[in-house]
Design an enzyme around this catalytic site. Sequence first.
Site, PDB file in Angstrom:
ATOM      1  N   GLU A   1       0.802   1.706  13.451  1.00 18.68           N
ATOM      2  CA  GLU A   1      -0.189   1.714  12.369  1.00 18.68           C
ATOM      3  C   GLU A   1      -1.354   0.874  12.887  1.00 18.68           C
ATOM      4  O   GLU A   1      -1.409  -0.332  12.718  1.00 18.68           O
ATOM      5  CB  GLU A   1       0.411   1.127  11.092  1.00 18.68           C
TER       6      GLU A   1
ATOM      7  N   GLU B   1     -11.310  -3.348  14.673  1.00 21.02           N
ATOM      8  CA  GLU B   1     -10.205  -4.088  15.291  1.00 21.02           C
ATOM      9  C   GLU B   1      -9.867  -3.547  16.677  1.00 21.02           C
ATOM     10  O   GLU B   1      -9.159  -4.184  17.443  1.00 21.02           O
ATOM     11  CB  GLU B   1      -8.933  -4.111  14.425  1.00 21.02           C
TER      12      GLU B   1
ATOM     13  N   GLY C   1       2.421  -3.092  17.675  1.00 18.32           N
ATOM     14  CA  GLY C   1       1.899  -3.914  16.588  1.00 18.32           C
ATOM     15  C   GLY C   1       2.821  -3.842  15.385  1.00 18.32           C
ATOM     16  O   GLY C   1       2.417  -3.430  14.306  1.00 18.32           O
TER      17      GLY C   1
ATOM     18  N   ASP D   1       0.861  -1.180   0.000  1.00 18.11           N
ATOM     19  CA  ASP D   1       0.000   0.000   0.000  1.00 18.11           C
ATOM     20  C   ASP D   1       0.897   1.230   0.000  1.00 18.11           C
ATOM     21  O   ASP D   1       1.400   1.671   1.039  1.00 18.11           O
ATOM     22  CB  ASP D   1      -0.894  -0.024   1.242  1.00 18.11           C
TER      23      ASP D   1
ATOM     24  N   SER E   1       1.492 -11.443  17.740  1.00 15.85           N
ATOM     25  CA  SER E   1       1.567 -12.707  17.015  1.00 15.85           C
ATOM     26  C   SER E   1       2.947 -13.330  17.211  1.00 15.85           C
ATOM     27  O   SER E   1       3.970 -12.719  16.903  1.00 15.85           O
ATOM     28  CB  SER E   1       1.314 -12.479  15.517  1.00 15.85           C
TER      29      SER E   1
ATOM     30  N   ARG F   1      -0.014   4.258   2.280  1.00 15.14           N
ATOM     31  CA  ARG F   1       0.301   3.956   3.676  1.00 15.14           C
ATOM     32  C   ARG F   1       1.787   4.076   3.949  1.00 15.14           C
ATOM     33  O   ARG F   1       2.219   4.760   4.885  1.00 15.14           O
ATOM     34  CB  ARG F   1      -0.190   2.544   3.994  1.00 15.14           C
TER      35      ARG F   1
ATOM     36  N   HIS G   1      -5.448  -0.029   0.918  1.00 16.37           N
ATOM     37  CA  HIS G   1      -6.016  -1.342   1.232  1.00 16.37           C
ATOM     38  C   HIS G   1      -7.196  -1.229   2.191  1.00 16.37           C
ATOM     39  O   HIS G   1      -7.941  -2.190   2.391  1.00 16.37           O
ATOM     40  CB  HIS G   1      -4.939  -2.256   1.832  1.00 16.37           C
TER      41      HIS G   1
ATOM     42  N   VAL H   1       0.454  -5.529  24.112  1.00 19.61           N
ATOM     43  CA  VAL H   1       1.063  -4.376  24.772  1.00 19.61           C
ATOM     44  C   VAL H   1       0.515  -4.192  26.187  1.00 19.61           C
ATOM     45  O   VAL H   1       1.207  -3.703  27.082  1.00 19.61           O
ATOM     46  CB  VAL H   1       0.847  -3.102  23.910  1.00 19.61           C
TER      47      VAL H   1
END
Length: 630
Positions: free
Chosen positions: A384, A393, A302, A275, A326, A278, A552, A366
């Site tokens: 972001e 989200e 993140g 993107d 993740s 972005r 996106h 976090v």
Amino acid sequence: MEDPETVDREFNDEEEEDQDEDWGDWGADDNEEEESNPDFLCLFCDSKYSSCDALFEHCSSIHHFDFLSIRETLSLDFYGSFKLINFVRSRVAENRCWSCGLVCQSNQDLQTHLHETANFEEIKLHLDDDKYLNPFMQEDPLLYSFSQDEEGEDDDATALEKEEIIRDLREFGGICIDDGDIIDALASDFDTLNEDRREGASASNGYYGMENISEKEIGSCSGAKEHVGSFKRKPKDKHLRVSFANVVSKEIKNVNENYFGAYSSFGIHREMISDKVRMDAYRQAILNNPSLMKGATVLDVGCGTGILSLFAAQAGASRVIAVEASEKMASVATQVAKDNGLLWSASPNAGNNHYTGVIKVVQGMVEELDKSIESHSIDVLLSEWMGYCLLYESMLSSVLFARDHWLKPGGAILPDTATIFVAGFGKGGTSIPFWENVYGFNMSCVGKELVEDAAQTPIVDLVDSHDIVTDAAVLQTFDLVTMKPEEMDFTASIRLQPKLDRPADTNASMDLEQKPTWCHGVVLWFETSFTSRFCRETSTILSTSPFTPKTHWSQTILTFREPIAMAAGKPNAKKSGGVGSDACPASSIHLRISIIRAAQHRSIDISLETTGIACDGRKHSWPVQIFNLS
């Protein structure tokens, strides 16, 4: 990632007053305990029993419904069992066999018809529907008691650590708890519960001390009233059972696991990195502001692949802490930083106090990193965090959490503002034109059906700027430096005016022959800004507008149930025509839009109230529309 809500501090006082009454009777004799037990209503008839075991024995022997056996056969967890009970009650209310679906003339005929289950697969399909998570019968004690006597289950809430329970309750989207006194009270009740259990109290009486949280105190979060109706107990049943805490904990864990698991896909990261809008915005803000980044300690919330952390290191940051929930992507970010010579590590040749690289990757949410980062030690908070319609989200709350815990006074947040815009779109923003001519054939019936569906579900897609038929308006602006988490839930009112496409249209109010423009719904988009407040050398804006290059994120489309005719001026509009019709176009559309975090974790609910206003002041309002973005 949380859904916080302020709660009256009167909770503690009321809790202390009730504690003797509600917790002191645990040592009462068996007769008193039996009197306090709820009546469990049979799933099929009017019989009532004082225990789940007695009820299920009755259902098995009389109605051919072996709950424990069915649960084992279908491998139902707590949720599945919860759904099964609601599913059966809903079927019985229709005099319909829960097993085969046959509709009987009366409940007596149904009881005569009931039989052993033959097709478990079909039952399993019904239980996939989340609507059965809503209690069919209000104040149904069976829903909160059927698993209370089971031992050794991995997901038993009493086996969870106290801190984990409290944290999950704090994050739960349906009951919003963010007040320290409430958390302390819950923690205290948890300790009391475990102490009593150690002294021999029955597990079947385990409750959480939430009886004094009123419906008003639970707040205005989406789904709050729904959950109050589902879980709030009668005065004599004041405490919420531990099994509810189990539901809360497991639901949030499942959602978070799925959410972070989805971000383990390289395809998603490729889409984001590809993107250009972005990436250019973030790259310019980081690399073109040396006075901000040189020697700074940066926290990247993140981090994903770590691309923004790499930019920060490239810009001269002295230390970059990259946080990623993740596990897979944290490992990837670590390897990427290492491969580029930027991973923070001790130098084997220069003693333990010498380090190379600046990026340190920390795996975890976090909110769980209190001891991993020194308080208020961060110069620049970078993230972001934006989702569809900006707030989908619910990651903004994580950024605000990091701000409050680790950002230095006067520290920078990138980006530091965000704005949601709204405008009306025309027929071209729907799927109708495509289906009107399919290789020369008229398939408009398909388009109409799709539009009807779109009036219930938000669509994330690109809208061509030529299909925008009204002026754009600012719906809501957020200042990430000063905003509070509860400000993520808001209601705003705006007025949309027809778009004037040509200079000659400035006199449209005098054009009695002007044709109306049909507005089929509204489109939402957002901008985030890296303002000169922190980016003194180069400020920049990241826009997802239909009038700028696509991203996106696309735009979020909310379709009206029926299109509204609009015109800049129709002085002689027919009085008999309804406002918003071809005979009497609306000169403006008044919208009242609410966006709030939904009961379903990480989702948002959007309500849309629409009123057309004619040039003579007449109004017409349409029924409110509710959209869930999940």
